[in-house]
Design a protein around this motif. Sequence first.
Motif, mmCIF file in Angstrom:
data_model
loop_
_atom_site.group_PDB
_atom_site.id
_atom_site.type_symbol
_atom_site.label_atom_id
_atom_site.label_comp_id
_atom_site.label_asym_id
_atom_site.label_seq_id
_atom_site.Cartn_x
_atom_site.Cartn_y
_atom_site.Cartn_z
ATOM 1 N N PHE A 70 7.970 -3.597 6.495
ATOM 2 C CA PHE A 70 7.598 -2.667 7.554
ATOM 3 C C PHE A 70 6.602 -1.663 6.987
ATOM 4 N N ALA A 71 5.437 -1.570 7.614
ATOM 5 C CA ALA A 71 4.391 -0.660 7.154
ATOM 6 C C ALA A 71 4.101 0.358 8.252
ATOM 7 N N ASP A 72 4.237 1.642 7.936
ATOM 8 C CA ASP A 72 4.033 2.719 8.901
ATOM 9 C C ASP A 72 2.744 3.459 8.554
ATOM 10 N N GLU A 73 1.682 3.205 9.314
ATOM 11 C CA GLU A 73 0.355 3.804 9.084
ATOM 12 C C GLU A 73 -0.035 3.698 7.603
ATOM 13 N N PRO A 74 -0.034 2.501 7.018
ATOM 14 C CA PRO A 74 -0.244 2.368 5.569
ATOM 15 C C PRO A 74 -1.636 2.759 5.091
ATOM 16 N N THR A 75 -2.605 2.822 6.013
ATOM 17 C CA THR A 75 -3.970 3.184 5.614
ATOM 18 C C THR A 75 -4.373 4.565 6.124
ATOM 19 N N GLY A 76 -3.427 5.311 6.689
ATOM 20 C CA GLY A 76 -3.751 6.593 7.315
ATOM 21 C C GLY A 76 -4.316 7.624 6.370
ATOM 22 N N ALA A 77 -3.968 7.555 5.077
ATOM 23 C CA ALA A 77 -4.429 8.545 4.102
ATOM 24 C C ALA A 77 -5.569 8.021 3.233
ATOM 25 N N LEU A 78 -6.163 6.879 3.611
ATOM 26 C CA LEU A 78 -7.154 6.227 2.754
ATOM 27 C C LEU A 78 -8.532 6.207 3.410
ATOM 28 N N ASP A 79 -9.572 6.166 2.579
ATOM 29 C CA ASP A 79 -10.921 6.016 3.113
ATOM 30 C C ASP A 79 -11.118 4.573 3.573
ATOM 31 N N THR A 80 -12.216 4.329 4.278
ATOM 32 C CA THR A 80 -12.434 3.036 4.929
ATOM 33 C C THR A 80 -12.426 1.877 3.945
ATOM 34 N N GLY A 81 -13.131 2.020 2.830
ATOM 35 C CA GLY A 81 -13.211 0.937 1.854
ATOM 36 C C GLY A 81 -11.864 0.637 1.218
ATOM 37 N N THR A 82 -11.147 1.691 0.825
ATOM 38 C CA THR A 82 -9.836 1.509 0.204
ATOM 39 C C THR A 82 -8.848 0.950 1.205
ATOM 40 N N ALA A 83 -8.945 1.395 2.471
ATOM 41 C CA ALA A 83 -8.060 0.878 3.514
ATOM 42 C C ALA A 83 -8.238 -0.629 3.666
ATOM 43 N N ALA A 84 -9.483 -1.096 3.618
ATOM 44 C CA ALA A 84 -9.746 -2.538 3.737
ATOM 45 C C ALA A 84 -9.112 -3.313 2.582
ATOM 46 N N GLU A 85 -9.142 -2.741 1.381
ATOM 47 C CA GLU A 85 -8.516 -3.401 0.237
ATOM 48 C C GLU A 85 -6.997 -3.508 0.432
#
Length: 280
Positions: free
Chosen positions: A194-209
């Motif tokens: 279960f992932a709750d907003e796992p990219t909410g604190a990351l920049d676009t490039g890091t979120a994609a990774e």
Amino acid sequence: MGLRGKRQSDDRAGTGAGAPAAGNVTANTGDWAVELRGVARRYGRGTSVVHALRSLDLALPRGSFTAVMGPSGSGKSTFLQCAAGLDRPSEGSVRLGGTEITGMNENKLTELRRSRLGFVFQSFNLLPSLTVEQNVVLPMRLAGERADRRRAAEVLSQVGLGDKGARRPGELSGGQQQRVAIARALITRPDVVFADEPTGALDTGTAAEVLGLLRHAVDGLGATVVMVTHDPVAAAWSDRVLFLADGAIADSFHRATAEQIAARMVSLTARRPSHEGAAA
């Protein structure tokens, strides 16, 4: 990002609100990673009652990646909490990996969460005083198992941090810390992550990774991922997007683009009634 390029070339189709949210899997309980049957969640009483979830019927197949979206107050967080056994529904039943959890006592629920579920949060939730390796094996220790350093090295290698086991979280970037959190979620080979907003604190490039890692966990490792997100770009990495509105499933898209998802979110937000309460 070759996998992502392939996915973007696939045919994509939205399905209507009445379409099954389970995918093309035979209707056998053993095939489902997550099942919600008639699940409702209410808070308060009388005229002040808030209907956070309204009779949800949902089955998600093993080895799938599902994104859950909806306007603020649509029930996304309540859905995740009920599906993961963190909150009890007012009505209905929840099964995880074929196991009925609705009537479980708290001790058994805690044991199940530690051994058969993985969690990834926006804020990483790593313990700063522990090393990366110690954070990763923490679910094993909490479940009363011996810490498997070989398994820890394996999952850290899978998320690209094979040489960071002795570091502390404060020595890592935000993206690296979220990779540690994903390794921790995978360490027990859980039925569901279960992932709750796992990219909410990351920049676009890091979120994609990070999203690529979750995608690989499904495609390469056979994991099941259920992700709550507000970001259409993040949701586009999933196999299926479920849209909640006022505690009910309003729509379901299969392999949709970020543009299709964003457009549906705009329409849901515009149509949302203001006279009934719901929880985020």
